[in-house]
Design a protein around this motif. Sequence first.
Motif, PDB file in Angstrom:
ATOM      1  N   ARG A   1       0.861  -1.181   0.000  1.00 46.72           N
ATOM      2  CA  ARG A   1       0.000   0.000   0.000  1.00 46.72           C
ATOM      3  C   ARG A   1       0.899   1.233   0.000  1.00 46.72           C
ATOM      4  O   ARG A   1       2.030   1.202   0.492  1.00 46.72           O
ATOM      5  CB  ARG A   1      -0.958   0.017   1.203  1.00 46.72           C
ATOM      6  N   TYR A   2       0.401   2.293  -0.570  1.00 47.80           N
ATOM      7  CA  TYR A   2       1.128   3.556  -0.614  1.00 47.80           C
ATOM      8  C   TYR A   2       1.239   4.111   0.804  1.00 47.80           C
ATOM      9  O   TYR A   2       0.258   4.112   1.560  1.00 47.80           O
ATOM     10  CB  TYR A   2       0.362   4.526  -1.513  1.00 47.80           C
ATOM     11  N   LEU A   3       2.433   4.563   1.181  1.00 46.32           N
ATOM     12  CA  LEU A   3       2.644   5.110   2.522  1.00 46.32           C
ATOM     13  C   LEU A   3       2.779   6.624   2.427  1.00 46.32           C
ATOM     14  O   LEU A   3       3.847   7.147   2.087  1.00 46.32           O
ATOM     15  CB  LEU A   3       3.898   4.511   3.160  1.00 46.32           C
ATOM     16  N   PRO A   4       1.708   7.357   2.718  1.00 44.55           N
ATOM     17  CA  PRO A   4       1.737   8.811   2.547  1.00 44.55           C
ATOM     18  C   PRO A   4       2.599   9.502   3.591  1.00 44.55           C
ATOM     19  O   PRO A   4       2.769   9.021   4.715  1.00 44.55           O
ATOM     20  CB  PRO A   4       0.270   9.213   2.684  1.00 44.55           C
ATOM     21  N   LEU A   5       3.125  10.646   3.205  1.00 45.03           N
ATOM     22  CA  LEU A   5       3.925  11.459   4.114  1.00 45.03           C
ATOM     23  C   LEU A   5       3.150  11.777   5.384  1.00 45.03           C
ATOM     24  O   LEU A   5       3.722  11.770   6.487  1.00 45.03           O
ATOM     25  CB  LEU A   5       4.327  12.755   3.415  1.00 45.03           C
ATOM     26  N   SER A   6       1.860  12.041   5.253  1.00 41.06           N
ATOM     27  CA  SER A   6       1.051  12.400   6.429  1.00 41.06           C
ATOM     28  C   SER A   6       1.059  11.301   7.478  1.00 41.06           C
ATOM     29  O   SER A   6       1.114  11.577   8.685  1.00 41.06           O
ATOM     30  CB  SER A   6      -0.382  12.707   5.997  1.00 41.06           C
ATOM     31  N   GLU A   7       1.025  10.052   7.050  1.00 35.16           N
ATOM     32  CA  GLU A   7       1.059   8.934   8.002  1.00 35.16           C
ATOM     33  C   GLU A   7       2.448   8.786   8.608  1.00 35.16           C
ATOM     34  O   GLU A   7       2.587   8.586   9.832  1.00 35.16           O
ATOM     35  CB  GLU A   7       0.649   7.636   7.307  1.00 35.16           C
ATOM     36  N   LEU A   8       3.470   8.878   7.788  1.00 38.76           N
ATOM     37  CA  LEU A   8       4.836   8.770   8.303  1.00 38.76           C
ATOM     38  C   LEU A   8       5.126   9.870   9.315  1.00 38.76           C
ATOM     39  O   LEU A   8       5.810   9.637  10.315  1.00 38.76           O
ATOM     40  CB  LEU A   8       5.827   8.843   7.142  1.00 38.76           C
ATOM     41  N   LYS A   9       4.566  11.054   9.074  1.00 43.79           N
ATOM     42  CA  LYS A   9       4.788  12.167   9.996  1.00 43.79           C
ATOM     43  C   LYS A   9       4.152  11.886  11.358  1.00 43.79           C
ATOM     44  O   LYS A   9       4.714  12.253  12.399  1.00 43.79           O
ATOM     45  CB  LYS A   9       4.234  13.462   9.413  1.00 43.79           C
ATOM     46  N   LYS A  10       2.996  11.239  11.378  1.00 42.61           N
ATOM     47  CA  LYS A  10       2.359  10.886  12.648  1.00 42.61           C
ATOM     48  C   LYS A  10       3.261   9.973  13.461  1.00 42.61           C
ATOM     49  O   LYS A  10       3.429  10.161  14.667  1.00 42.61           O
ATOM     50  CB  LYS A  10       1.010  10.219  12.393  1.00 42.61           C
ATOM     51  N   TYR A  11       3.841   8.972  12.798  1.00 45.85           N
ATOM     52  CA  TYR A  11       4.763   8.082  13.507  1.00 45.85           C
ATOM     53  C   TYR A  11       5.991   8.848  13.986  1.00 45.85           C
ATOM     54  O   TYR A  11       6.469   8.622  15.111  1.00 45.85           O
ATOM     55  CB  TYR A  11       5.190   6.929  12.592  1.00 45.85           C
ATOM     56  N   HIS A  12       6.502   9.723  13.146  1.00 45.89           N
ATOM     57  CA  HIS A  12       7.668  10.517  13.527  1.00 45.89           C
ATOM     58  C   HIS A  12       7.390  11.348  14.780  1.00 45.89           C
ATOM     59  O   HIS A  12       8.199  11.370  15.715  1.00 45.89           O
ATOM     60  CB  HIS A  12       8.064  11.438  12.374  1.00 45.89           C
ATOM     61  N   LEU A  13       6.237  12.005  14.809  1.00 42.67           N
ATOM     62  CA  LEU A  13       5.913  12.847  15.960  1.00 42.67           C
ATOM     63  C   LEU A  13       5.709  12.006  17.218  1.00 42.67           C
ATOM     64  O   LEU A  13       6.146  12.390  18.309  1.00 42.67           O
ATOM     65  CB  LEU A  13       4.666  13.676  15.653  1.00 42.67           C
ATOM     66  N   GLN A  14       5.057  10.866  17.090  1.00 39.90           N
ATOM     67  CA  GLN A  14       4.876   9.975  18.233  1.00 39.90           C
ATOM     68  C   GLN A  14       6.222   9.517  18.787  1.00 39.90           C
ATOM     69  O   GLN A  14       6.456   9.533  20.002  1.00 39.90           O
ATOM     70  CB  GLN A  14       4.055   8.749  17.823  1.00 39.90           C
ATOM     71  N   GLN A  15       7.100   9.112  17.877  1.00 37.50           N
ATOM     72  CA  GLN A  15       8.364   8.529  18.300  1.00 37.50           C
ATOM     73  C   GLN A  15       9.373   9.589  18.722  1.00 37.50           C
ATOM     74  O   GLN A  15      10.280   9.299  19.508  1.00 37.50           O
ATOM     75  CB  GLN A  15       8.911   7.643  17.183  1.00 37.50           C
ATOM     76  N   ARG A  16       9.215  10.792  18.209  1.00 34.18           N
ATOM     77  CA  ARG A  16      10.073  11.877  18.683  1.00 34.18           C
ATOM     78  C   ARG A  16       9.801  12.153  20.155  1.00 34.18           C
ATOM     79  O   ARG A  16      10.706  12.506  20.921  1.00 34.18           O
ATOM     80  CB  ARG A  16       9.832  13.140  17.860  1.00 34.18           C
TER      81      ARG A  16
END
Length: 220
Positions: free
Chosen positions: A166-181
């Motif tokens: 499935r396509y992994l949009p930037l918006s979803e990756l950013k959510k993970y980034h913010l959570q993990q930051r």
Amino acid sequence: MKLSKEKLQSDKLSCLDNTEKAEESETASSGGKRKVVKESSESPDSPEFSRWLMKSEPDSRFENGIDVKFGIEDLKALPDQTGCWDGVRNYQARNFMRQMKEGQSAFFYHSNCKEPGIAGIMKIVKEAYVDHTQFDRKDVHYDAGSKPDNPKWSMVDVQYQRMLKRYLPLSELKKYHLQQRAKGGPLKDMALFTRARLSVQPLTTEEFDFVLSLEDKEPL
């Protein structure tokens, strides 16, 4: 390159045959394969990486009358599903390409489009060599300051491997980034967010594996 389908295939084949002869935040500045922003060089002591993220534009955009579009489907359509990643005009991105080794994997990232994100995986099949487009006056990436006896720019050859499930949009990756930051995790320092302008970015093995695991999960 990025004209008609026939022109695309012709230029890419020419690109692969020219070794001996020659031996982008999500704004227009991110440019993907066609990034032109110049930045200072990476330190020669920069760490070695074995996974990559490489940006290119899947939608038509014209520079000097030439369409610079090149999405993963364009790579897939080339002979042997292989082409050269030319036109990089950013020193940091160039230096990362010069670190690439044959057989390493890279995410194909669609940039400067309605929904930026990771579309698939490709493999490095030829290590860095001279990018002949810097000497071509008709090419949108011609660099008058680069000389054949002292070329500035390099490229690598890449081969399509597969689309992600499935396509992994930037918006979803950013959510993970913010959570993990905030809480810790593989994407807390991901270059896609800490060095967003770079069209060629390094990934740690942990970052690559985590992102790849998302294709089997429901969207966040």
